[in-house]
Design an enzyme around this catalytic site. Structure first.
Site, PDB file in Angstrom:
ATOM      1  N   ASP A   1       0.875  -1.175   0.000  1.00 61.88           N
ATOM      2  CA  ASP A   1       0.000   0.000   0.000  1.00 61.88           C
ATOM      3  C   ASP A   1       0.915   1.228   0.000  1.00 61.88           C
ATOM      4  OD1 ASP A   1      -2.352   1.643   0.478  1.00 61.88           O
ATOM      5  OD2 ASP A   1      -1.536   1.892   2.490  1.00 61.88           O
TER       6      ASP A   1
ATOM      7  N   SER B   1     -12.984  16.448   8.674  1.00 66.18           N
ATOM      8  CA  SER B   1     -12.466  15.193   8.114  1.00 66.18           C
ATOM      9  C   SER B   1     -11.271  14.710   8.943  1.00 66.18           C
ATOM     10  CB  SER B   1     -12.033  15.395   6.663  1.00 66.18           C
ATOM     11  OG  SER B   1     -11.394  14.239   6.165  1.00 66.18           O
ATOM     12  N   GLU B   2     -11.082  13.383   8.993  1.00 71.58           N
ATOM     13  CA  GLU B   2      -9.943  12.813   9.724  1.00 71.58           C
ATOM     14  C   GLU B   2      -8.922  12.201   8.773  1.00 71.58           C
ATOM     15  OE1 GLU B   2     -11.546  10.091  12.546  1.00 71.58           O
ATOM     16  OE2 GLU B   2     -12.411  11.662  13.804  1.00 71.58           O
TER      17      GLU B   2
ATOM     18  N   GLY C   1     -12.107   7.860  -1.316  1.00 72.90           N
ATOM     19  CA  GLY C   1     -11.382   7.718  -2.573  1.00 72.90           C
ATOM     20  C   GLY C   1     -11.657   8.816  -3.578  1.00 72.90           C
TER      21      GLY C   1
ATOM     22  N   VAL D   1     -14.267  15.433  -0.580  1.00 71.58           N
ATOM     23  CA  VAL D   1     -15.287  15.839   0.384  1.00 71.58           C
ATOM     24  C   VAL D   1     -16.230  16.865  -0.238  1.00 71.58           C
ATOM     25  CG1 VAL D   1     -13.865  15.398   2.422  1.00 71.58           C
ATOM     26  CG2 VAL D   1     -13.793  17.653   1.353  1.00 71.58           C
TER      27      VAL D   1
ATOM     28  N   ALA E   1     -18.778  19.912   1.227  1.00 73.35           N
ATOM     29  CA  ALA E   1     -19.196  20.673   2.403  1.00 73.35           C
ATOM     30  C   ALA E   1     -20.133  21.799   1.965  1.00 73.35           C
ATOM     31  CB  ALA E   1     -17.975  21.230   3.127  1.00 73.35           C
TER      32      ALA E   1
ATOM     33  N   LEU F   1     -16.658  21.890  -3.100  1.00 75.01           N
ATOM     34  CA  LEU F   1     -16.159  20.579  -3.526  1.00 75.01           C
ATOM     35  C   LEU F   1     -14.637  20.593  -3.441  1.00 75.01           C
ATOM     36  CD1 LEU F   1     -18.293  19.989  -6.770  1.00 75.01           C
ATOM     37  CD2 LEU F   1     -18.734  19.074  -4.485  1.00 75.01           C
TER      38      LEU F   1
ATOM     39  N   ASP G   1      -7.087  -1.354   4.314  1.00 73.57           N
ATOM     40  CA  ASP G   1      -6.210  -2.428   3.842  1.00 73.57           C
ATOM     41  C   ASP G   1      -6.619  -3.791   4.400  1.00 73.57           C
ATOM     42  OD1 ASP G   1      -4.563  -0.625   2.467  1.00 73.57           O
ATOM     43  OD2 ASP G   1      -3.404  -0.198   4.273  1.00 73.57           O
TER      44      ASP G   1
END
Length: 724
Positions: A411, A448-449, A478, A481, A483, A491, A614
């Site tokens: 990864d 967001s985290e 993927g 976000v 908002a 965007l 993963d």
């Protein structure tokens, strides 16, 4: 709902003993599975508690002639029990040997004295006879105990019959001395074997030694010294310079530097301040601090590592199945060979004594013990070496399969890279201020985290921007976000997001490609359907990523990278690492599908990852390797955990597997070779040519040597040194 029970077993002498116990347990109602490890003297039982209690399981084992007990939670107590058992074995051998030696000086006319001394020796080894009888009577199986009891018993009973019925006509044919020395040498072999086996688990002992025995508890403003095992969650503990931290927790007062090399492998101490976490077993170097216990007892990181290693050492490798099958047929086969040997020599006219001597030698020299020890002792030592180097191999199957891997898939984010990206470029469009572009991006990412969000917010913080609260927020894995701010949509994301939202970004494609060619992730900022700008974010490679990839390729492995990043960015990073094949723009839920496709190509695949996304791929791969700094879910799904977050350990894990399998094959070869050579000699094959007949006592010594040599060969693995 089934439960798992681990028991310590004493009295096992060979792999057949382990199989006897397994069969007895598996025949009991309520037992789901049973696995007995001869090398560790442990049984691992999965059972249904509503049908069967632990006490009944212990009773089933006891009725088979073995002792079973629930392990103590105290390592010191366990060591005390093991030392006591070893001492008892030593006393039995010394007593048996002294009386055997005394038999050499007793005249053949003193039959009663010979009988008495030999009986004392046989009493020292009475467990062989008890278990040999129970194995046949109750379990309809035979093992080493059966061979020993038949061999020694034949010599003893023959001598006894001569003593009672006809010694005056058969002077010089008493076998008391042979029976006594035979059993003495077998007891010596079992003692040396137990001594050697105890050394195979030194890695566990060293891990347990990392736990401090005492702790300084802060209670009502006073510091009280208590046992570290008595600590409970939320206790406040004082740690002074030079002391080991007793349990896991969070600093509430003070600051210091802590040596975390046992976990991270990093020799430089880590600075710790209030709200930082500390790990039990690590060493406080400079200052003193107070911390609140968050995990105690068997929940600490160190305890979980020990648990993983113990479970791995207790598991069976697939290669051991072959040895177990051979052991199941071994003893009956030896009995048939022994009977055939006796019949052949007797009917060829060599006499009863000659035939009996060869019969006893065949029974005694044959050794199923070496077969039973060949695999588990090597597994125990190898997993211990791995643990010492921060590589937690979770089961013996993984240890066996790892060296067969020919394709390694890494990864990208958090595995090959540090997973802590930073904003490198803020490109504004339509003559807007770059600070405005960064502000809208930060508003979108405020809740967001994701690591990319952290990078954006950190950049905004460095610019001292005020970030208003968004009125709504939605993360699209993927993609990016969405908002809401002042009733308008923001965007922030990659091409996929804008393709889905039908927003045309073709006019900035050239700028996106330029950033991506520099191995940067490009994120477009759109507000009120207008493109405000582009953020370039770059994640740096981990220190040893290049070295690990180069080493794997040097071993002839295929190395691939898998990522959700776009193809241009992914290929730029892959180029830095000299990775030719890249699986880019792969959504988290599709990673396992990509691994499966590789397996369908006939490849044996290892997946190396660190995140929650993963986990399915780690589980799908032939071997899943989780970076220790990653998530609990990833580590739970993996077969091997790399505690130190050092990708060179991927190479070491595979090399250690290769080395362990090499040792296992050596052990199995010598175990088989020993029996193939020794049984014909014991049967008298050399007598017609050299007039050489094997003394049963020498056969007993040879049998003991074969077991000890296999364990010794496994212990030689401790000389293993990592190559990179």
């Amino acid at each position: 709902m089934s439960e798992r029970l681990v028991l310590n077993i004493s009295g096992m002498h060979c792999a057949s003993c382990a199989l006897n116990i397994e069969e007895a347990l598996e025949n009991a109602e309520g037992v789901v599975s049973a696995q007995v490890n001869f090398a560790l003297n442990k049984a691992y039982i999965e059972f249904e508690p509503e049908k069967l209690k632990a006490e009944k399981i212990i009773s089933i084992i006891s009725s088979s002639g073995y002792k079973a007990r629930i392990p103590s939670k105290s390592f010191d107590k366990e060591k005390e029990i093991r030392d006591k058992e070893l001492k008892a074995q030593k006393i039995k051998f010394i007593t048996a040997f002294v009386f055997s030696a005394a038999l050499m000086f007793i005249p053949s006319s003193q039959t009663f004295l010979q009988f008495l001394f030999a009986t004392i020796v046989l009493f020292c080894g009475r467990e062989f006879f008890v278990r040999g009888f129970l194995a046949v009577w109750k379990n309809h199986r035979s093992g080493m105990d059966t061979l020993v009891s038949l061999g020694v018993g034949s010599a003893y009973l023959y001598s006894l019959s001569i003593s009672i019925f006809g010694q005056q006509h058969n002077k010089g044919h008493l076998y008391y001395e042979t029976a006594a020395f035979l059993l003495s040498f077998i007891l010596l072999g079992k003692y040396l074997e137990a001594l050697s086996k105890s050394k195979t688990s030194e890695a566990i002992k060293k891990l347990w030694d990392l736990r401090p025995k005492i702790a300084f508890l802060v209670r009502d403003g006073k510091v009280v010294e208590i046992s570290a095992s008595d600590l409970v969650e939320n206790d406040i503990i004082l740690v002074k310079p030079g002391e080991r931290i007793p349990v896991d927790g969070i600093i509430v007062e003070g600051h210091s530097s802590v040596d975390e090399s046992m976990i991270s492998g990093e020799s430089v101490p880590v600075e710790k301040v209030i709200k930082d976490s500390v790990i039990g077993g690590t060493i406080n170097k400079s200052g003193s601090f107070k911390f609140r216990a968050t995990k105690v007892g068997f929940d600490t990181v160190l305890a979980q590592i020990i648990k993983l290693v113990e479970e791995a050492q207790g598991s069976k490798a697939p290669i051991q199945v072959m040895a177990d099958k051979v052991s199941a047929y071994f003893v009956p086969g030896v009995l048939l060979i022994g009977i055939a040997t006796f019949a052949l020599w007797f009917f060829l006219g060599f006499g009863f004594i000659f035939a009996l001597t060869n019969f006893i030698s065949v029974l005694i020299i044959a050794c199923p013990c070496a077969l039973g020890l060949a695999t588990p002792t090597a597994v125990v030592v190898a997993t211990g070496i791995g643990a010492k180097n921060g590589i937690l191999i979770k089961n013996a199957k993984s240890l066996e399969v790892a060296h067969k891997i020919n394709t390694v898939v890494f990864d990208k984010t958090g595995t090959l890279t540090k997973g802590k990206p930073s904003v490198t470029d803020v490109i504004s469009l339509d003559f807007r201020d770059a600070r405005e572009v960064l502000t809208y991006a930060a508003i979108a990412e405020k809740h967001s985290e994701h690591p990319l969000a952290e990078a954006v917010l950190k950049a905004a913080e460095e610019e001292k921007l005020e970030i208003p609260e968004p009125e709504g927020f939605n993360s699209l894995t993927g993609k990016g976000v969405i908002a809401r701010y002042k009733n308008e949509i923001i965007l922030l994301g990659n091409r996929r997001l804008f393709f889905e939202r039908k927003v045309d970004i073709s006019g900035i494609e050239e700028k996106l490609v330029a950033l991506e060619s520099q191995s940067k992730t490009a994120m477009v900022v759109v507000y009120k359907d207008q493109i405000l700008g582009i953020l370039g974010v770059r994640d740096t490679l981990k220190e040893f990523s290049k070295e690990a990839v180069a080493s794997l390729k040097g071993l002839g492995k295929n190395v691939l990278m898998i990522t959700g990043d776009n193809k241009t960015t992914a290929e730029a990073i892959a180029k830095e690492l000299n990775i030719e094949r890249v699986l880019a723009e792969v959504l988290p839920q599709d990673k396992s599908t990509q691994i499966k496709k590789l397996q369908e190509e006939g490849l044996v695949v290892a997946m190396v990852g660190d995140g929650i996304n993963d986990a399915p791929a780690l589980a799908q791969a032939d071997i899943g390797l989780a970076i220790g700094a990653g998530t609990d879910v990833a580590m739970e799904s993996a077969d091997i955990v790399l505690v130190k977050d050092d990708l060179r350990d991927v190479v070491m894990a595979m090399d250690l597997s290769r080395y362990a399998i090499k040792k296992i094959k050596q052990n199995l070869f010598w175990a088989f070779f020993y029996n193939v050579i020794s049984i014909p000699i014991a049967a008298g094959l050399l007598y017609p040519f050299f007039k050489l007949q094997l003394n049963p006592a020498i056969a007993g010594l040879a049998m003991a040597f074969s077991s000890v040599s296999v364990v010794g060969n496994s212990l030689l693995m401790k000389r293993y040194r990592r190559k990179i």
